[in-house]
Design a protein around this motif. Structure first.
Motif, PDB file in Angstrom:
ATOM      1  N   HIS A 144       0.762  -1.231  -0.043  1.00 56.66           N
ATOM      2  CA  HIS A 144       0.087   0.078   0.074  1.00 56.66           C
ATOM      3  C   HIS A 144       0.841   1.307  -0.084  1.00 56.66           C
ATOM      4  N   ASP A 146       0.904   4.884   2.007  1.00 57.76           N
ATOM      5  CA  ASP A 146       0.359   5.393   3.281  1.00 57.76           C
ATOM      6  C   ASP A 146      -0.600   6.309   3.217  1.00 57.76           C
ATOM      7  N   ARG A 160       8.710   8.598   6.993  1.00 60.49           N
ATOM      8  CA  ARG A 160       8.929   7.768   8.304  1.00 60.49           C
ATOM      9  C   ARG A 160      10.275   7.136   8.081  1.00 60.49           C
ATOM     10  N   HIS A 276       4.606  -0.210  -0.261  1.00 64.98           N
ATOM     11  CA  HIS A 276       5.519  -1.225   0.799  1.00 64.98           C
ATOM     12  C   HIS A 276       4.512  -2.056   1.268  1.00 64.98           C
TER      13      HIS A 276
END
Ligand SMILES: [Fe+2]
Length: 322
Positions: A144, A146, A160, A276
């Motif tokens: 997906h 984020d 992140r 990811h």
């Protein structure tokens, strides 16, 4: 479909690249905005000490009550952990100090993004990711980009910073390309309407609502912002949910890249851009930062621009080049 697909790649940062005068400033940020994952071998930033690492690995698996244990620097509180005063306080201390260390490190390597960023939460993930029985939309295993069901970014970028604190097991990811390409291919099926500018405009009521929540946050109620939303965030969440639900996309190895992060390595990535999913791994620290959308991040195209262009009917695939 126009353009070409852009795949995910790793870039390992070494100590000599960070020495004064080496010119790292600007360059590493540009790599991030092009969808590269920056990898930092051990030794570049100070991690929690050995005692604290052992505590994270051995004492928290049985104490977790939510998907993650999270420390919230803006309100200095902790969630997702049993009401056990000693463990709560020690965990909060470790995550608070780690977050400050990561802030210091990022300010050194990508200063252009840190001036007025919003500091998000710090997660500790004590459980093995492979085979975790989470709902499909919560699962870290599904690929997906984020987007979060609570809180709104309003187009700010999600940066992140992860660290694998497992003593011997790598953390393994898979990635199936970048957000503009995925939007181009799946936006229609995800139900994201092409309605021109109006679709991303929050309107008077939406703006007033978000403004009230910001006031509440400043008044000492940090949780208020969790109910915020915006048309952009709802569109991103549609894409996120659609990708996790699409079995063919999840299984499509022709577009998939697998990457591995060895023990005690850290990595930074714009997770609204780079798709990811976790293949496996246990014991990770995850810091979240929101970078202001107003800044020119040196990117070819940011997700919020991609979304706007897509809604106008323009092509966005292949709009980021390495
Ligand atoms: Fe994610």
């Amino acid at each position: 479909m126009a353009g070409h697909r852009t795949s995910t790649s790793l870039f390992t940062v070494t100590e000599d690249m960070l020495s004064p005068g080496a010119g790292a400033e600007g360059r590493l940020g540009k790599r991030l905005t092009r969808g590269q994952i920056l990898v930092f071998p051990p030794g570049l930033l100070t991690l929690p000490n050995q005692d604290d690492l052992e505590f994270l690995r051995n004492d928290l698996g049985s104490a977790i009550t939510l998907k993650n244990i999270s420390f919230h620097p803006d309100g200095d509180y902790i969630t997702g952990i049993k009401k056990d005063q000693v463990r709560r306080e020690r965990t909060a201390r470790i995550l608070r100090a780690h977050n400050q260390e990561v802030q210091k490190f990022l300010t050194r390597i990508v200063p252009e993004y840190c001036k007025d960023w919003r500091i998000g939460k710090v997660n500790y993930r004590p459980l093995q990711e492979k085979g975790r029985e989470l709902s499909r939309h919560s699962s870290n295993e599904m690929i997906h980009t984020d987007a979060f069901p609570s809180g709104a970014t309003h187009g700010d970028r999600i940066l992140r910073f992860f660290t694998n604190v497992h003593p011997s097991e790598p953390r393994r990811w898979k990635s199936s390309g970048l957000m503009p390409d995925l939007l181009e291919e799946f936006g229609e099926a995800a139900g994201i309407k092409r309605q021109g500018d109006r679709s991303l405009n929050p309107g008077l009521l939406g703006r007033a609502f978000s403004g009230t929540l910001r006031t509440l946050k400043r008044a000492g109620i940090p949780q208020a912002e969790l109910v915020d939303s915006s048309p952009y965030d709802r569109a991103m969440l549609r894409l996120h949910d659609y990708l996790k639900d699409d079995d063919d996309f999840q299984a499509d190895i022709s577009r998939m890249v697998e990457v591995e992060f060895p023990p005690l390595h850290s990595w930074a990535v714009l997770t609204d851009l780079v798709s990811h999913g976790v293949i496996g791994g246990q014991h990770a620290l995850v810091n979240t930062f929101y970078l202001r959308r107003e800044h020119d991040l040196g990117t070819d195209i940011a997700p919020v621009d991609a979304m706007r262009r897509w809604m106008h009917g323009s092509s966005v695939a292949g709009s980021i080049t390495h």
